[in-house]
Design an enzyme around this catalytic site. Structure first.
Site, mmCIF file in Angstrom:
data_model
loop_
_atom_site.group_PDB
_atom_site.id
_atom_site.type_symbol
_atom_site.label_atom_id
_atom_site.label_comp_id
_atom_site.label_asym_id
_atom_site.label_seq_id
_atom_site.Cartn_x
_atom_site.Cartn_y
_atom_site.Cartn_z
ATOM 1 N N GLU A 272 -5.676 -20.950 -16.640
ATOM 2 C CA GLU A 272 -6.590 -21.546 -15.445
ATOM 3 C C GLU A 272 -7.164 -22.902 -15.477
ATOM 4 O O GLU A 272 -8.625 -22.907 -15.955
ATOM 5 C CB GLU A 272 -6.597 -20.500 -14.502
ATOM 6 C CG GLU A 272 -7.350 -21.708 -12.936
ATOM 7 C CD GLU A 272 -7.937 -20.644 -12.391
ATOM 8 O OE1 GLU A 272 -9.062 -20.574 -12.766
ATOM 9 O OE2 GLU A 272 -8.566 -20.691 -10.727
ATOM 10 N N ASP B 264 -4.350 4.037 2.577
ATOM 11 C CA ASP B 264 -5.485 3.581 2.826
ATOM 12 C C ASP B 264 -5.499 2.052 3.240
ATOM 13 O O ASP B 264 -7.109 1.720 3.562
ATOM 14 C CB ASP B 264 -6.555 4.054 1.609
ATOM 15 C CG ASP B 264 -5.832 3.038 0.452
ATOM 16 O OD1 ASP B 264 -6.693 2.383 -1.004
ATOM 17 O OD2 ASP B 264 -5.149 2.681 0.043
ATOM 18 N N ASN C 272 -0.791 4.856 -0.528
ATOM 19 C CA ASN C 272 -1.278 6.110 -0.091
ATOM 20 C C ASN C 272 -1.671 5.385 1.060
ATOM 21 O O ASN C 272 -2.670 6.903 1.673
ATOM 22 C CB ASN C 272 -1.894 6.155 -1.394
ATOM 23 C CG ASN C 272 -3.320 5.162 -1.004
ATOM 24 O OD1 ASN C 272 -3.015 3.878 -0.675
ATOM 25 N ND2 ASN C 272 -4.465 5.104 -2.131
ATOM 26 N N ASP D 139 -8.320 -16.579 -17.418
ATOM 27 C CA ASP D 139 -9.505 -17.080 -15.138
ATOM 28 C C ASP D 139 -10.373 -18.421 -15.949
ATOM 29 O O ASP D 139 -11.005 -18.389 -16.788
ATOM 30 C CB ASP D 139 -9.781 -16.237 -14.308
ATOM 31 C CG ASP D 139 -10.399 -16.361 -13.367
ATOM 32 O OD1 ASP D 139 -9.574 -16.410 -13.066
ATOM 33 O OD2 ASP D 139 -11.497 -16.389 -13.819
ATOM 34 N N ASP E 198 1.158 -1.774 0.005
ATOM 35 C CA ASP E 198 0.145 -0.010 -0.203
ATOM 36 C C ASP E 198 0.882 0.639 0.011
ATOM 37 O O ASP E 198 1.632 1.166 0.849
ATOM 38 C CB ASP E 198 -0.933 0.025 1.311
ATOM 39 C CG ASP E 198 -1.635 1.691 1.531
ATOM 40 O OD1 ASP E 198 -1.939 1.555 2.321
ATOM 41 O OD2 ASP E 198 -1.568 1.773 0.393
ATOM 42 N N ASP F 257 -1.925 -1.248 -3.511
ATOM 43 C CA ASP F 257 -2.019 -0.081 -5.116
ATOM 44 C C ASP F 257 -1.184 -0.568 -6.122
ATOM 45 O O ASP F 257 -0.141 -1.620 -5.635
ATOM 46 C CB ASP F 257 -2.067 0.952 -5.241
ATOM 47 C CG ASP F 257 -1.166 1.351 -3.507
ATOM 48 O OD1 ASP F 257 -1.429 2.105 -2.733
ATOM 49 O OD2 ASP F 257 -0.082 1.200 -4.021
HETATM 50 O O1 TEU Z 1 -10.986 -18.879 -10.183
HETATM 51 C C1 TEU Z 1 -11.387 -20.598 -9.870
HETATM 52 C C2 TEU Z 1 -11.404 -21.608 -8.955
HETATM 53 O O2 TEU Z 1 -10.671 -22.645 -9.268
HETATM 54 C C3 TEU Z 1 -10.974 -21.136 -7.517
HETATM 55 O O3 TEU Z 1 -12.332 -20.809 -7.446
HETATM 56 C C4 TEU Z 1 -11.072 -22.202 -6.646
HETATM 57 O O4 TEU Z 1 -11.805 -23.441 -7.272
HETATM 58 C C5 TEU Z 1 -11.808 -22.455 -5.647
HETATM 59 O O5 TEU Z 1 -11.254 -21.450 -5.018
HETATM 60 C C6 TEU Z 1 -12.205 -23.351 -4.628
HETATM 61 O O6 TEU Z 1 -10.853 -23.056 -3.745
HETATM 62 C C7 TEU Z 1 -10.210 -18.569 -10.201
HETATM 63 C C8 TEU Z 1 -9.800 -17.310 -9.866
HETATM 64 O O7 TEU Z 1 -8.103 -18.101 -9.078
HETATM 65 C C9 TEU Z 1 -10.626 -16.825 -8.132
HETATM 66 O O8 TEU Z 1 -9.367 -15.919 -7.363
HETATM 67 C C10 TEU Z 1 -11.579 -16.900 -8.583
HETATM 68 O O9 TEU Z 1 -13.007 -16.813 -7.332
HETATM 69 C C11 TEU Z 1 -12.493 -18.117 -9.425
HETATM 70 O O10 TEU Z 1 -11.446 -17.584 -10.617
HETATM 71 C C12 TEU Z 1 -13.881 -16.935 -10.344
HETATM 72 O O11 TEU Z 1 -13.177 -15.520 -10.992
HETATM 73 CA CA CA Z 2 -3.582 1.792 -1.065
#
Ligand code: TEU
Ligand code: CA
Length: 602
Positions: free
Chosen positions: A302, A61, A59, A248, A57, A65
């Site tokens: 992922e 808060d 600033n 993601d 951080d 950031d």
């Molecule tokens: O994660 C998907 C996912 O596999 C995780 O949600 C995991 O399966 C779950 O948390 C069980 O522990 C991705 C991102 O990395 C995660 O941070 C997000 O919450 C999710 O997608 C939705 O975008």
């Molecule tokens: Ca900050």
């Protein structure tokens, strides 16, 4: 008028040709293969994940950031990492800490401005590092203007950017407040964050799909307008100089529009049922053709729900989809469902051997055992007791940085940061935890103490506590009285200032490992072989590239072990170890608890 004949046209071109000598671009020859691999920068990279909310951080808060990240680039460069993966930095209401994006082309106000982002990116480039950003396009925030429009009416131009379906009649349904019979969700899809994956919306009396939080409606990738929107936002960041994307939950983007009920088996592991939809590969190949193929980028998906056997279909260099993916097999080898179970070494070793068997020179791998969705590596796969936290953190770093595949390190693991001592539900921030608490504890299904005890091992918030920079208040993460999530109280002993100053620290040991990996391509492109797969406490493997052979020996147990090498293994010299160990070359290795050694072989 008769069109000119083909002969006339050909003659005309022949006449014009000498005036415009066309230099056929001779493409630069691809670099020679190394052990059958096409060498590239993202195969030779060491990646460091930054979770911006918890990094630094600037600033006061209480929230990390972008200027805070910029202020720590020298710290990262000194560690030796050369690619930074930045978790979502975009405008978001933070229902899921940025994984619910409201505007893909705007920086989250709490994180700073686009000028801050540009300054950080310039700082990264000046230090000869690269940046990949998080591409979250399976879903948006429900505050994204696409969804705000989509929910307004059934004939809104954005309606089909998302999945809207009528509910099923509810045989036991009582009339709702509007007197109409209530309905059931269109099918039995569960959300990853508890409850149904369908949310009823009274404006149009339909349900919308959200595999994750209610505030994270799934995008309809079957709509070509949605795909074009995504490709356009990808180009926006690539044209700013970003070097690629972590994607993601990308295997979930293609759905079966009929939304049939999941079978009991599918319900047991619905992540697999949601992945690999009918057009997943079509869309990834289209994305590659339209965007990635035009840039020198790194992409890592992922890959929730993708099996190792399915991996080459996404990462194969002849597939033109993604460069690599995160499989969940190793990192979740210590779970049964949501419950923690201590990691078993032969199981973990078998996973790495299986990867080496299934992923050949045309399918590149990743290696990681932590991120923002998982607990701290030293608490989960090592031993975070006072006696073994340091050696076991170094041992895990030795493994990650000498295995086969691009290694991904998570912020704080280079310090040996540990899980947080959670006591009550009030200590947690994660929506996944809060929803599961409502669904399991408040309903009486799981006793609260059992639920909290399991979360101490498994909660995502374990890795989201703020970075511990020094021994000052709040670990030097913020000057605010209270950070957005409590700092681990052990920051007074575990912090970057102490680690950087101590030549024998986890940080400096990790830096040496990264330098070793960079200096010897055997650790990148070399063959991998597990020497003793059944051994319950010793993980011992070789990395071989031509005549360059290394032996990595890891004692995953607290007890001393006298390990006799096979006669075929002839040590030349000790390269590194995580303890002050003798460099005496003997055929029996007397390993202390959590001792790691790297040898050069004859
Ligand atoms: O994660 C998907 C996912 O596999 C995780 O949600 C995991 O399966 C779950 O948390 C069980 O522990 C991705 C991102 O990395 C995660 O941070 C997000 O919450 C999710 O997608 C939705 O975008
Ligand atoms: Ca900050």
């Amino acid at each position: 008028m008769k069109p000119p004949s083909l002969t006339t046209i050909a003659l005309a071109l022949a006449v014009l040709a000498p005036m415009a000598p066309v230099q056929a671009e001779t493409p630069a020859p691809a670099p020679a293969l190394i052990n059958g691999y096409q060498p590239t920068w993202w195969k030779e990279a060491v990646v460091y994940q930054v979770y911006p909310r918890s990094f630094k951080d600037s600033n006061g808060d209480g929230i990390g950031d972008i200027p805070g990240i910029t202020s720590k680039l020298d710290y990262l460069q000194k560690l030796g990492v050369n690619v930074i993966w930045l978790s979502p930095h975009y405008d978001s209401p933070n229902a899921d800490n940025g994984y619910d994006i409201r505007d893909y082309r705007k920086v989250m106000a709490e994180f700073g401005t686009m000028a801050d982002f540009d300054k950080m990116l310039a700082g990264i480039k000046q230090r000869h590092m690269r940046l990949i950003v998080d591409l979250v396009v399976n879903h948006t925030s429900d505050e994204h203007h696409w969804f705000v429009e989509s929910r307004k009416s059934k004939d809104n131009p954005y309606r089909d950017y998302y999945f809207w379906r009528d509910g099923k009649p509810d045989p036991a349904g009582k009339p709702g407040p509007d007197g109409k019979p209530t309905t059931l969700p269109p099918n039995n899809d569960p959300s990853f964050f508890s409850g149904s994956a369908w949310q009823f919306d009274p404006t149009t009396n339909q349900y919308y799909l959200h595999y994750f939080a209610v505030k994270q409606p799934d995008l309809n990738w079957d709509n070509p307008k949605v795909r074009e929107e995504v490709y356009s936002l990808m180009r926006f960041w690539l044209d700013k100089g970003v070097d690629g994307f972590r994607m993601d939950v990308i295997p979930l983007i293609s759905k079966n529009p009929a939304f049939p009920d999941l079978t009991p088996d599918q319900l047991h592991n619905y992540g697999n049922a949601y992945a690999n939809g009918p057009h997943m590969h079509d869309y990834l190949q289209e994305m590659n053709r339209n965007v990635m193929a035009k840039y020198d980028v790194m992409t890592v998906g992922e890959a929730l729900g993708i099996s190792l056997e399915q991996t080459p279909l996404i990462v194969g260099d002849n597939r033109h989809e993604l460069n690599m993916i995160f499989n969940f097999d190793a990192i979740r080898s210590n779970r049964t469902g949501r419950d923690f179970k201590p990691a078993d070494l032969p199981t973990l070793k078998a996973i790495y051997t299986r990867h080496a068997e299934v992923l050949d020179t045309h399918s590149w791998d990743t290696v990681f055992l932590s991120n923002h969705d998982n607990p701290r590596i030293v608490s989960t796969f090592g031993d975070d007791s006072p006696e073994f936290r340091v050696p076991s953190a170094k041992l895990l770093a030795t493994m990650l940085l000498t295995l086969r595949g691009t290694p991904f390190l998570y912020q704080g693991d280079e310090l040996g940061m540990t899980n947080y001592p959670f006591k009550s539900i009030a200590d947690f921030d994660d929506i996944e935890v809060k929803n599961a608490y409502k669904a399991n504890v408040l309903t009486g299904k799981i006793p609260e103490d059992v639920f909290i005890a399991n979360l101490r091992h498994t909660s995502r918030d374990n890795s989201r506590t703020p970075m511990q920079w020094d021994a000052s208040t709040n670990g030097g993460f913020t000057t605010a009285a209270k950070p957005w999530l409590a700092e681990n109280p052990n920051y007074t002993q575990i912090n970057a200032a102490a680690e950087v100053a101590d030549s024998n620290s986890i940080y400096n040991y990790t830096a040496k490992l990264i330098a070793l990996r960079r200096a010897h391509q055997a650790f990148v492109y070399g063959d991998y072989k597990d020497i003793d797969p059944d051994n319950k406490s010793i993980f011992i493997y070789t990395r071989t590239l031509g005549t360059e052979r290394y032996l990595v020996v890891l004692n995953f147990s607290p007890g001393p072990v006298a390990y006799t090498l096979p006669t075929s293994v002839k040590i030349n010299s000790l390269v590194m170890s995580n303890l002050d160990t003798t460099s005496l070359i003997t055929s029996t290795l007397n390993l202390a608890g959590w001792e790691a050694r790297i040898y050069k072989l004859q």
